[in-house]
Write an enzyme that holds these catalytic residues in place. Structure first.
Site, mmCIF file in Angstrom:
data_model
loop_
_atom_site.group_PDB
_atom_site.id
_atom_site.type_symbol
_atom_site.label_atom_id
_atom_site.label_comp_id
_atom_site.label_asym_id
_atom_site.label_seq_id
_atom_site.Cartn_x
_atom_site.Cartn_y
_atom_site.Cartn_z
ATOM 1 N N MET A 138 12.306 24.325 2.340
ATOM 2 C CA MET A 138 11.465 23.622 1.424
ATOM 3 C C MET A 138 12.442 22.723 0.338
ATOM 4 O O MET A 138 12.036 21.539 -0.010
ATOM 5 C CB MET A 138 10.558 24.174 0.448
ATOM 6 C CG MET A 138 9.690 23.615 -0.277
ATOM 7 S SD MET A 138 8.683 24.846 -1.386
ATOM 8 C CE MET A 138 7.657 25.419 -0.030
ATOM 9 N N TYR A 178 16.689 29.717 7.485
ATOM 10 C CA TYR A 178 15.500 30.363 8.318
ATOM 11 C C TYR A 178 15.738 30.426 9.771
ATOM 12 O O TYR A 178 15.976 29.449 10.347
ATOM 13 C CB TYR A 178 14.322 29.818 7.909
ATOM 14 C CG TYR A 178 13.964 29.984 6.398
ATOM 15 C CD1 TYR A 178 13.827 31.320 5.847
ATOM 16 C CD2 TYR A 178 13.592 29.032 5.428
ATOM 17 C CE1 TYR A 178 13.499 31.525 4.481
ATOM 18 C CE2 TYR A 178 13.391 29.259 3.995
ATOM 19 C CZ TYR A 178 13.071 30.595 3.688
ATOM 20 O OH TYR A 178 12.824 30.711 2.220
ATOM 21 N N LYS A 184 0.978 -1.285 -0.135
ATOM 22 C CA LYS A 184 0.063 0.009 0.133
ATOM 23 C C LYS A 184 0.788 1.335 -0.052
ATOM 24 O O LYS A 184 2.007 1.108 0.032
ATOM 25 C CB LYS A 184 -0.923 -0.271 1.209
ATOM 26 C CG LYS A 184 -0.108 -0.004 2.490
ATOM 27 C CD LYS A 184 -1.110 -0.285 3.681
ATOM 28 C CE LYS A 184 -0.457 -0.450 4.923
ATOM 29 N NZ LYS A 184 -1.228 -0.482 6.186
#
Length: 342
Positions: A290, A242, A34
Site C-alpha cells: 500500500m 508480502y 477531464k
C-alpha cells in the site's frame, strides 16, 4: 508539511506536445482536461495550454467544469457527458456547452437554454455515448457548435477506423454544425482525413504515446520521485515483502521507498517496475504494497535514508512493465504526491 513523494510536471512539455499534435492534425487542437487533467491538474494544464494558444477544452461533468473556474471569454469549455436530469441548475449557470448524447438530452437542453448553442455526439460504432445516426432528426432547429464522434480502435490498424470515418462523413453532411470533430490523440496519428475541423487530444498531451507515429515527438510530462524510508540488506535465502515472492539469491542491498498502490503505483509493477538513482537502474523486488516498495540498490552503494529516487514513469515504458494502460498510469496517481509544476 513535508511529503515524501514528489510529482514534477513539465509545463513546457505539455505545451510542446500540444503544438506537435496540432501540427500533425493540420487543424486547431483542443484539449481533454477531464479527470483533473488526467491526474496531473486540470486548472494548471488549462492555463498552460491557453498560454500556448489552445482555445477548446473538454471535461466529463459539470462538476469538473465548475472546478476550472472562470476562463477567458475566447475560450470554450464542453461537458462531454451532456446534460443529465440533475444538471439543470449547473447547465443554466455555467457558460460551458453540453455535448448532447441522447434524444432525451436534446429535449432537456431545449427546455434549459433554447437560445444557447450546444455540441452533439453521434455514435458511429463505439456504442458508448452518442445519438445513433437514425436519431439525428431530433436535432432539427438546434444551434450546434461542434458535431462529434469518437473512434473505438484508433490505436490499432483496423478496418473499423475507416468504417467509422465514412459513417461520420455521412452524418456530418446531413447535420448543420459550425465544426466537426472526431480524432483523439491516436486518431490524430491516423492521418489528416480524421482531423475535420477540430481534434481532441488527451493522452498524448500528458506524455502518452498512442501510436508509433508519435514516438520521438511526444515528451515525458510527469516525473515521479519517492524518498527512501530505510536501507537494508536482505540476507541470502530470505524474502522481502508480502507473499515472500522475492527471495534473495545472495545478500542483496535494498532501499524501501515511500510509494505504493495507494499512490497509484499499482501491483502490476511487482517484480517488474524499476527506479533510477542517477544512471543506475534499481529493480522492484517483490510485491508493491500500500505505502512501500523495495528496490534493489546493489548498483548504488551510496544511497541512504532520506535521499530521493526517481521511479521509471515514462508512460510507454511503465505500461510495458506493469501491464497497465498509459491512461491508468496517469489517472491513478494519488493525492499524497506534492505536485510541482516547472
Amino acid at each position: 508539511m513535508h511529503r515524501p513523494l514528489r510529482l514534477t510536471i513539465d509545463r513546457s512539455a505539455i505545451q510542446s506536445n500540444w503544438r506537435w499534435l496540432q501540427a500533425r492534425a493540420g487543424v486547431p487542437a483542443g484539449a481533454a482536461v477531464k479527470a483533473d487533467g488526467y491526474g496531473l491538474g486540470a486548472r494548471e494544464t488549462t492555463e498552460a495550454l491557453i498560454d500556448a494558444g489552445c482555445r477548446d477544452f473538454f471535461v466529463s461533468t459539470w462538476a469538473e467544469a465548475a472546478a476550472l473556474g472562470n476562463l477567458p471569454e475566447d475560450v470554450s469549455l464542453v461537458v462531454l457527458h451532456g446534460v443529465g436530469p440533475d444538471d439543470d441548475e449547473a447547465a443554466s449557470r455555467l457558460p460551458a456547452r453540453p455535448c448532447l448524447n441522447t434524444v432525451e438530452q436534446v429535449g432537456r437542453w431545449r427546455q434549459i437554454a433554447p437560445a444557447r448553442p450546444c455540441d452533439v455526439m453521434v455514435d458511429t460504432g463505439i456504442n458508448r455515448l452518442g445519438l445513433r445516426p437514425t436519431e439525428i432528426g431530433a436535432l432539427e432547429g438546434m444551434t450546434i457548435d461542434t458535431l462529434h464522434s469518437h473512434l473505438a480502435c484508433a490505436d490499432e490498424d483496423t478496418a473499423m477506423n475507416s468504417m467509422q470515418l465514412e459513417r461520420f462523413r455521412a452524418v456530418a453532411s446531413a447535420v448543420p454544425a459550425k465544426r466537426c470533430s472526431m480524432a483523439n490523440s491516436a486518431g490524430i496519428c491516423l492521418g489528416t482525413e480524421y482531423s475535420f475541423d477540430l481534434v481532441r487530444p488527451g493522452l498524448a498531451l500528458y506524455g502518452g504515446v498512442p501510436r508509433p507515429e508519435a514516438e520521438g515527438n511526444i515528451r515525458q510530462v510527469a516525473r515521479v520521485e519517492a524518498q527512501i524510508v530505510q536501507r537494508r540488506t536482505i540476507p541470502q535465502g530470505e524474502s522481502c515483502g508480502y507473499g515472500a515472492t522475492f527471495v534473495a539469491k545472495e545478500d542483496t542491498e535494498a532501499a524501501i521507498l515511500n510509494v505504493g498502490y495507494a499512490d497509484g503505483y499499482l501491483r502490476g509493477f511487482s517484480s517488474h517496475g524499476s527506479a533510477f538513482a542517477g544512471e543506475y537502474a534499481l529493480p522492484v523486488l517483490g510485491r508493491v504494497s500500500m505505502d512501500l516498495i523495495a528496490v534493489g540498490c546493489d548498483a548504488a552503494p551510496g544511497l541512504k535514508e532520506g535521499e530521493w529516487v526517481e521511479i521509471d514513469y515514462d508512460l510507454p515504458s511503465a505500461s510495458k512493465q506493469s501491464g497497465l494502460s498509459q491512461y491508468e498510469l496517469l489517472t491513478t496517481l494519488g493525492s499524497r504526491f506534492e505536485r510541482r509544476w516547472t
